[in-house]
Write a protein that holds these residues in place. Structure first.
Motif, PDB file in Angstrom:
ATOM      1  N   HIS A 166       0.875  -1.189   0.000  1.00 27.24           N
ATOM      2  CA  HIS A 166       0.000   0.000   0.000  1.00 27.24           C
ATOM      3  C   HIS A 166       0.905   1.229   0.000  1.00 27.24           C
TER       4      HIS A 166
ATOM      5  N   SER B 177       0.789   4.238   1.232  1.00 29.65           N
ATOM      6  CA  SER B 177       1.036   4.885   2.526  1.00 29.65           C
ATOM      7  C   SER B 177       1.908   4.014   3.419  1.00 29.65           C
ATOM      8  N   ARG B 178       1.692   2.718   3.358  1.00 31.15           N
ATOM      9  CA  ARG B 178       2.493   1.842   4.206  1.00 31.15           C
ATOM     10  C   ARG B 178       3.926   1.770   3.716  1.00 31.15           C
TER      11      ARG B 178
ATOM     12  N   THR C 178      -6.766   6.456  10.086  1.00 32.69           N
ATOM     13  CA  THR C 178      -6.312   5.691   8.919  1.00 32.69           C
ATOM     14  C   THR C 178      -4.844   5.305   9.080  1.00 32.69           C
ATOM     15  N   ILE C 179      -4.030   6.280   9.502  1.00 28.47           N
ATOM     16  CA  ILE C 179      -2.601   6.001   9.700  1.00 28.47           C
ATOM     17  C   ILE C 179      -2.407   4.974  10.808  1.00 28.47           C
TER      18      ILE C 179
ATOM     19  N   LYS D  81      -4.374   2.637  11.629  1.00 35.81           N
ATOM     20  CA  LYS D  81      -4.704   1.304  11.118  1.00 35.81           C
ATOM     21  C   LYS D  81      -3.616   0.770  10.192  1.00 35.81           C
ATOM     22  N   HIS D  82      -3.030   1.639   9.392  1.00 41.32           N
ATOM     23  CA  HIS D  82      -1.920   1.196   8.546  1.00 41.32           C
ATOM     24  C   HIS D  82      -0.782   0.683   9.427  1.00 41.32           C
TER      25      HIS D  82
ATOM     26  N   VAL E 166      -1.482  -2.707  10.790  1.00 38.79           N
ATOM     27  CA  VAL E 166      -1.286  -3.745   9.771  1.00 38.79           C
ATOM     28  C   VAL E 166       0.192  -4.130   9.709  1.00 38.79           C
TER      29      VAL E 166
ATOM     30  N   SER F  49       4.041   0.020  -4.791  1.00 38.33           N
ATOM     31  CA  SER F  49       3.033  -0.796  -4.105  1.00 38.33           C
ATOM     32  C   SER F  49       2.307  -1.705  -5.094  1.00 38.33           C
TER      33      SER F  49
END
Lengths: 108, 108
Positions: A20, A22-23, A50-51, A53-54, A57, B12
């Motif tokens: 992803h 962002s990740r 959101t961050i 949660k990333h 993960v 990604s």
DNA sequence: TTCATATTTGGCAAAATAGCCAAATAGCAC
DNA sequence: GTGCTATTTGGCTATTTTGCCAAATATGAA
């Protein structure tokens, strides 16, 4: 597959955690030094939840680990080779750029 | 993010192409030598159309390339470093196994 | 205690992915 | 041309992922 099925499942879960934008950004940023959730949130510009949660993960996959200081949580890489990993991805990208047909199909 | 956004998106997409158990299996198998769609289908045991779609995901990402011989299509790796990449993933897995808390959370 | 800040969690709707079947396509033999 | 095999593509449903908001939790200060 058969007996090795679980092995590929585990591997794919770790890789999926990295797949992803962002990740990937987070991985690259914290590879330079640990960062807190709010710093990463500012840099990426999405909702802080959101961050968070990333990050969870990445943590669940074992890629990052965290450290609490007061109310602030700092994240850092847990396994160093992750960045070499990225060099390989960049090789694929360079290779794609050279092959116009692939570049056209992949990098639209 | 900002200007580097596209870069992380491209990266990604390549990583996402690898984040599936069957696709990881395919990558490992063809790293030993090229294989045709039907061989991979037999080994994995899913519908041939499913395997074909997995292969097209890998091809679009620039990870594999193909070669036609009559009606048979052979796939092979396009960038060698992909397998080193897997060693890093295995390091994460080993690390997860050591840390029981992570192992419990990640590898259920 | 209350207040403020930092982070996580629950829940939801939108979007993306997976896998099957059926149909289409490609190449070879006849 | 027909028939046969290998592969790809279209379409469909089921599942998973994403990202926001709101609510909950955690920690420290007053």
């Amino acid at each position: 597959m058969k007996h090795k099925e679980d092995y590929y499942k585990l591997r794919s879960e770790i890789i999926k955690a990295m797949s992803h934008p962002s990740r990937l950004f987070i991985i690259e940023e914290i590879s330079k030094g640990e960062k807190c959730v709010c710093e990463l949130t500012d840099m990426i510009g999405a909702d802080i939840s959101t961050i968070s949660k990333h990050l969870s993960v990445l943590k669940k996959a074992g890629i990052v680990t965290d450290r609490k200081e007061g109310t602030t949580v700092f994240y850092r890489l847990r396994v160093e080779c992750i960045m070499d990993f990225m060099n390989c991805i960049d090789n694929v990208m360079k290779s794609n750029a050279k092959t116009s047909s692939n570049a056209a199909r992949c990098c639209k």
